[in-house]
Design a protein around this motif. Structure first.
Motif, PDB file in Angstrom:
ATOM      1  N   MET B   1       0.841  -1.207   0.000  1.00 20.70           N
ATOM      2  CA  MET B   1       0.000   0.000   0.000  1.00 20.70           C
ATOM      3  C   MET B   1       0.871   1.250   0.000  1.00 20.70           C
ATOM      4  N   ASP B   2       1.962   1.174   0.780  1.00 22.83           N
ATOM      5  CA  ASP B   2       2.893   2.305   0.789  1.00 22.83           C
ATOM      6  C   ASP B   2       3.523   2.522  -0.568  1.00 22.83           C
ATOM      7  N   LEU B   3       3.779   1.394  -1.255  1.00 25.99           N
ATOM      8  CA  LEU B   3       4.420   1.501  -2.564  1.00 25.99           C
ATOM      9  C   LEU B   3       3.506   2.206  -3.556  1.00 25.99           C
ATOM     10  N   ILE B   4       2.199   1.842  -3.523  1.00 29.92           N
ATOM     11  CA  ILE B   4       1.250   2.472  -4.460  1.00 29.92           C
ATOM     12  C   ILE B   4       1.143   3.967  -4.155  1.00 29.92           C
ATOM     13  N   ALA B   5       1.084   4.315  -2.856  1.00 36.10           N
ATOM     14  CA  ALA B   5       1.011   5.729  -2.478  1.00 36.10           C
ATOM     15  C   ALA B   5       2.220   6.486  -2.996  1.00 36.10           C
ATOM     16  N   ASP B   6       3.416   5.884  -2.817  1.00 38.90           N
ATOM     17  CA  ASP B   6       4.622   6.564  -3.296  1.00 38.90           C
ATOM     18  C   ASP B   6       4.623   6.725  -4.803  1.00 38.90           C
ATOM     19  N   ILE B   7       4.113   5.692  -5.514  1.00 34.66           N
ATOM     20  CA  ILE B   7       4.092   5.795  -6.979  1.00 34.66           C
ATOM     21  C   ILE B   7       3.181   6.935  -7.419  1.00 34.66           C
ATOM     22  N   ILE B   8       1.989   7.034  -6.793  1.00 38.07           N
ATOM     23  CA  ILE B   8       1.059   8.102  -7.182  1.00 38.07           C
ATOM     24  C   ILE B   8       1.675   9.470  -6.892  1.00 38.07           C
ATOM     25  N   ILE B   9       2.303   9.608  -5.708  1.00 36.71           N
ATOM     26  CA  ILE B   9       2.880  10.912  -5.337  1.00 36.71           C
ATOM     27  C   ILE B   9       4.003  11.292  -6.297  1.00 36.71           C
ATOM     28  N   VAL B  10       4.860  10.319  -6.616  1.00 37.44           N
ATOM     29  CA  VAL B  10       5.987  10.626  -7.510  1.00 37.44           C
ATOM     30  C   VAL B  10       5.477  10.980  -8.909  1.00 37.44           C
ATOM     31  N   LEU B  11       4.424  10.292  -9.364  1.00 31.40           N
ATOM     32  CA  LEU B  11       3.866  10.632 -10.677  1.00 31.40           C
ATOM     33  C   LEU B  11       3.332  12.056 -10.690  1.00 31.40           C
ATOM     34  N   LEU B  12       2.571  12.430  -9.634  1.00 35.66           N
ATOM     35  CA  LEU B  12       2.008  13.786  -9.602  1.00 35.66           C
ATOM     36  C   LEU B  12       3.114  14.837  -9.564  1.00 35.66           C
ATOM     37  N   VAL B  13       4.132  14.610  -8.736  1.00 39.71           N
ATOM     38  CA  VAL B  13       5.209  15.602  -8.630  1.00 39.71           C
ATOM     39  C   VAL B  13       5.972  15.691  -9.953  1.00 39.71           C
ATOM     40  N   THR B  14       6.156  14.538 -10.618  1.00 38.44           N
ATOM     41  CA  THR B  14       6.879  14.568 -11.887  1.00 38.44           C
ATOM     42  C   THR B  14       6.115  15.335 -12.948  1.00 38.44           C
ATOM     43  N   VAL B  15       4.778  15.132 -12.988  1.00 35.40           N
ATOM     44  CA  VAL B  15       3.968  15.898 -13.946  1.00 35.40           C
ATOM     45  C   VAL B  15       4.074  17.392 -13.661  1.00 35.40           C
ATOM     46  N   GLY B  16       4.056  17.767 -12.371  1.00 35.64           N
ATOM     47  CA  GLY B  16       4.201  19.175 -12.017  1.00 35.64           C
ATOM     48  C   GLY B  16       5.529  19.750 -12.474  1.00 35.64           C
ATOM     49  N   ILE B  17       6.612  18.990 -12.286  1.00 36.79           N
ATOM     50  CA  ILE B  17       7.934  19.498 -12.682  1.00 36.79           C
ATOM     51  C   ILE B  17       8.024  19.624 -14.200  1.00 36.79           C
ATOM     52  N   ILE B  18       7.433  18.634 -14.926  1.00 37.37           N
ATOM     53  CA  ILE B  18       7.483  18.704 -16.393  1.00 37.37           C
ATOM     54  C   ILE B  18       6.749  19.947 -16.890  1.00 37.37           C
ATOM     55  N   PHE B  19       5.569  20.236 -16.289  1.00 38.44           N
ATOM     56  CA  PHE B  19       4.837  21.416 -16.737  1.00 38.44           C
ATOM     57  C   PHE B  19       5.573  22.706 -16.373  1.00 38.44           C
ATOM     58  N   THR B  20       6.288  22.689 -15.228  1.00 36.63           N
ATOM     59  CA  THR B  20       7.090  23.863 -14.870  1.00 36.63           C
ATOM     60  C   THR B  20       8.167  24.135 -15.916  1.00 36.63           C
ATOM     61  N   ILE B  21       8.845  23.050 -16.346  1.00 34.28           N
ATOM     62  CA  ILE B  21       9.923  23.237 -17.334  1.00 34.28           C
ATOM     63  C   ILE B  21       9.344  23.691 -18.671  1.00 34.28           C
ATOM     64  N   VAL B  22       8.158  23.152 -19.028  1.00 33.46           N
ATOM     65  CA  VAL B  22       7.511  23.579 -20.272  1.00 33.46           C
ATOM     66  C   VAL B  22       7.164  25.068 -20.217  1.00 33.46           C
ATOM     67  N   THR B  23       6.732  25.524 -19.026  1.00 31.24           N
ATOM     68  CA  THR B  23       6.461  26.947 -18.857  1.00 31.24           C
ATOM     69  C   THR B  23       7.691  27.793 -19.149  1.00 31.24           C
ATOM     70  N   VAL B  24       8.834  27.376 -18.598  1.00 26.48           N
ATOM     71  CA  VAL B  24      10.044  28.182 -18.780  1.00 26.48           C
ATOM     72  C   VAL B  24      10.464  28.197 -20.246  1.00 26.48           C
ATOM     73  N   ILE B  25      10.376  27.021 -20.895  1.00 20.76           N
ATOM     74  CA  ILE B  25      10.745  26.982 -22.317  1.00 20.76           C
ATOM     75  C   ILE B  25       9.824  27.897 -23.124  1.00 20.76           C
ATOM     76  N   GLY B  26       8.514  27.867 -22.801  1.00 23.04           N
ATOM     77  CA  GLY B  26       7.576  28.730 -23.513  1.00 23.04           C
ATOM     78  C   GLY B  26       7.870  30.198 -23.297  1.00 23.04           C
ATOM     79  N   ILE B  27       8.171  30.581 -22.042  1.00 26.05           N
ATOM     80  CA  ILE B  27       8.417  32.000 -21.772  1.00 26.05           C
ATOM     81  C   ILE B  27       9.699  32.460 -22.441  1.00 26.05           C
ATOM     82  N   LEU B  28      10.691  31.580 -22.530  1.00 27.88           N
ATOM     83  CA  LEU B  28      11.952  32.013 -23.127  1.00 27.88           C
ATOM     84  C   LEU B  28      11.892  32.039 -24.650  1.00 27.88           C
ATOM     85  N   ARG B  29      11.077  31.194 -25.270  1.00 34.87           N
ATOM     86  CA  ARG B  29      11.186  31.039 -26.718  1.00 34.87           C
ATOM     87  C   ARG B  29      10.057  31.667 -27.525  1.00 34.87           C
TER      88      ARG B  29
END
Lengths: 93, 127
Positions: B1-29
């Motif tokens: 159960m802990d493993l599933i919780a960690d997987i969901i949390i890591v997926l959400l945080v990774t999606v957030g970081i990817i969108f953050t980087i996309v924001t920076v690329i968009g603002i710069l280019r």
């Protein structure tokens, strides 16, 4: 797990540096305003990651506070750009 | 159960970081302030909401601390960030920032011109 959150924090800080380049270089004032607003949003995510890394939930109130402050700052500064004043005078002075 | 919780949390945080980087690329280019605000207000909002949801689930499932302030922060960001983007682009248009040369049509220009004409007509009657 801590390594993952540290890497995420470093990526967020690098994105803030990229936005600072736009603040420094931006050709017009609204460009800098857009970049500063995005920096406020990224500061929120940096604080969220820091509260995981320090293992304490007490930083979370700062998230809401920064969100409200950043919104008020954006609204007042865009109103200043548009009308030239922030708080307008009433019809009967 | 802990493993599933960690997987969901890591997926959400990774999606957030990817969108953050996309924001920076968009603002710069991207070429002008309107497209930059388009990149910033949408993807930064979605990224920070996903990341805050991951942090909220982390504190709820791993630490047993249900944080209402974090949920309020997510809702507040979802409401106010598009409004901030709208106000910034409106201020940019009204202060005379030209859109990029690739722009095809500008419907707002005629609307603003008509409104200025009408307000000029109405102003002497008021005084």
């Amino acid at each position: 797990m801590n390594l993952f959150y540290s890497v995420c924090l470093v990526l967020v800080i690098l994105s803030m540096l990229g936005l600072l380049y736009r603040v420094w270089k931006g050709p017009s004032v609204p460009d800098r305003l857009v970049a500063l607003d995005a920096i406020g949003v990224m500061l929120i995510s940096a604080i969220a990651l820091l509260s995981i890394l320090f293992d304490t939930p007490f930083f979370i109130d700062a998230i809401l506070l920064i969100a409200i402050m950043s919104f008020i700052g954006t609204v007042s500064f865009s109103k200043f750009i548009e009308r030239g004043e922030i708080i307008e005078r009433g019809p009967n002075r | 159960m802990d493993l599933i919780a960690d997987i969901i949390i890591v997926l959400l945080v990774t999606v957030g970081i990817i969108f953050t980087i996309v924001t920076v690329i968009g603002i710069l280019r991207l070429p002008d302030v309107y497209t930059r605000a388009h990149a910033a207000s949408k993807s930064a909002t979605l990224g920070v909401m996903s990341l805050l949801l991951g942090v909220f689930l982390h504190f709820w499932w791993n630490e047993g601390h249900f944080s209402v302030a974090l949920l309020l922060g997510i809702v507040f960001l979802f409401i106010t960030s598009p409004i901030g983007g709208h106000l910034m682009t409106r201020a940019a248009y009204m202060s005379g920032v030209q859109p990029t040369e690739l722009t095809v049509g500008d419907d707002l220009k005629e609307a603003v011109k008509e409104q200025r004409k009408e307000s000029d007509k109405n102003t002497p009657d008021d005084e």
